[in-house]
Write an enzyme that holds these catalytic residues in place. Structure first.
Site, PDB file in Angstrom:
ATOM      1  N   TRP A 137       4.253  -0.765  -4.222  1.00 62.32           N
ATOM      2  CA  TRP A 137       3.504  -0.290  -5.381  1.00 62.32           C
ATOM      3  C   TRP A 137       2.243   0.465  -4.953  1.00 62.32           C
ATOM      4  O   TRP A 137       1.964   1.553  -5.445  1.00 62.32           O
ATOM      5  CB  TRP A 137       3.134  -1.455  -6.293  1.00 62.32           C
ATOM      6  CG  TRP A 137       2.329  -1.034  -7.483  1.00 62.32           C
ATOM      7  CD1 TRP A 137       2.808  -0.560  -8.662  1.00 62.32           C
ATOM      8  CD2 TRP A 137       0.898  -1.019  -7.592  1.00 62.32           C
ATOM      9  NE1 TRP A 137       1.765  -0.257  -9.509  1.00 62.32           N
ATOM     10  CE2 TRP A 137       0.588  -0.520  -8.881  1.00 62.32           C
ATOM     11  CE3 TRP A 137      -0.148  -1.367  -6.739  1.00 62.32           C
ATOM     12  CZ2 TRP A 137      -0.729  -0.380  -9.327  1.00 62.32           C
ATOM     13  CZ3 TRP A 137      -1.456  -1.213  -7.179  1.00 62.32           C
ATOM     14  CH2 TRP A 137      -1.730  -0.735  -8.460  1.00 62.32           C
ATOM     15  N   ASP A 156       8.413  -1.066 -10.396  1.00 63.72           N
ATOM     16  CA  ASP A 156       7.895  -2.434 -10.404  1.00 63.72           C
ATOM     17  C   ASP A 156       6.521  -2.544 -11.064  1.00 63.72           C
ATOM     18  O   ASP A 156       5.939  -3.635 -11.099  1.00 63.72           O
ATOM     19  CB  ASP A 156       7.809  -2.975  -8.966  1.00 63.72           C
ATOM     20  CG  ASP A 156       9.183  -3.082  -8.323  1.00 63.72           C
ATOM     21  OD1 ASP A 156      10.112  -3.573  -8.986  1.00 63.72           O
ATOM     22  OD2 ASP A 156       9.332  -2.653  -7.160  1.00 63.72           O
ATOM     23  N   ASP A 157       6.002  -1.440 -11.587  1.00 62.71           N
ATOM     24  CA  ASP A 157       4.678  -1.457 -12.208  1.00 62.71           C
ATOM     25  C   ASP A 157       4.777  -2.076 -13.598  1.00 62.71           C
ATOM     26  O   ASP A 157       5.529  -1.599 -14.458  1.00 62.71           O
ATOM     27  CB  ASP A 157       4.135  -0.032 -12.301  1.00 62.71           C
ATOM     28  CG  ASP A 157       2.736  -0.003 -12.897  1.00 62.71           C
ATOM     29  OD1 ASP A 157       1.772  -0.190 -12.129  1.00 62.71           O
ATOM     30  OD2 ASP A 157       2.609   0.182 -14.119  1.00 62.71           O
ATOM     31  N   LEU A 158       3.993  -3.127 -13.834  1.00 65.48           N
ATOM     32  CA  LEU A 158       4.078  -3.845 -15.105  1.00 65.48           C
ATOM     33  C   LEU A 158       3.680  -2.967 -16.281  1.00 65.48           C
ATOM     34  O   LEU A 158       4.294  -3.026 -17.355  1.00 65.48           O
ATOM     35  CB  LEU A 158       3.198  -5.100 -15.059  1.00 65.48           C
ATOM     36  CG  LEU A 158       3.216  -5.989 -16.309  1.00 65.48           C
ATOM     37  CD1 LEU A 158       4.634  -6.450 -16.634  1.00 65.48           C
ATOM     38  CD2 LEU A 158       2.287  -7.187 -16.115  1.00 65.48           C
TER      39      LEU A 158
END
Length: 203
Positions: A137, A156-158
């Site tokens: 990330w 994968d970034d919220l």
């Protein structure tokens, strides 16, 4: 002033009406705008920001910069800082070790930050992720915002997950695989798509 993202905006709006509506509402893309920093400073800031609020990270980073008389952090000097200096700045023991490893690699040439702009996305990612504490990330965000690479898609970034779920009316948060499939038509401008989706969370 010419818009460097005009072609990207047109492509994204053409292949995806949902994204096109977001682009129309938000306007010009400002990916890569903001405080100009050298690559080492940007990576230290990224490490400081891991799992912290923006305010807390900015405070720690400011204290770290103060160790260099208010100037930009220097890799050789950062590598030589003792535990007490990192503690006073607010770094955890783990993050202090991450900054030390980064600084040592830059200082001795194992990581040539000046050569990264000429490296491919894959090679730049590989070099950055060899640094202790820099995961996928952090490397992806560096490529997007520092190297201004147009086709990075940080699945994968919220924040990105939440933005996609809201924009596309999904009942469940999309998985990384679903995000990868969603982003395929957006190539080679997935970084721009990600920026607009992040920006949509602030509407």
């Amino acid at each position: 002033m010419p818009d460097p993202y005009r072609r990207a905006r047109r492509h994204l709006a053409r292949v995806d009406p949902v994204l096109g509506a977001i682009i129309a509402r938000i306007g010009p893309c400002r990916l890569g705008h903001g405080r100009p920093e050298d690559a080492f400073t940007a990576l230290v800031r990224a490490i400081a920001s891991q799992q912290l609020s923006t305010r807390a990270a900015d405070t720690i980073f400011g204290r770290f910069c103060a160790l260099f008389d208010g100037g930009a952090p220097d890799a050789a000097r950062a590598a030589a800082l003792d535990d007490e200096a990192f503690r006073r700045a607010g770094f955890s023991r783990a993050k202090a070790s991450f900054v030390r490893d980064l600084a040592a690699r830059v200082a001795d040439g194992r990581l040539d930050l000046e050569a990264l702009p000429q490296a491919s996305d894959e090679d730049a990612m590989r070099q950055l992720m060899a640094v202790k504490g820099i995961g996928r990330w952090t490397a992806e965000v560096f490529l997007m915002f520092r190297l201004k690479r147009p086709d990075v898609w940080p699945v994968d970034d919220l924040g990105l997950v939440k933005a996609v779920q809201r924009a596309y009316g999904m009942r469940r948060r999309p998985s990384p695989d679903r995000l990868r499939r969603l982003g395929e038509p957006w190539r080679p401008y997935r970084s721009v798509a990600a920026w607009y989706l992040w920006a949509s969370l602030e509407e």
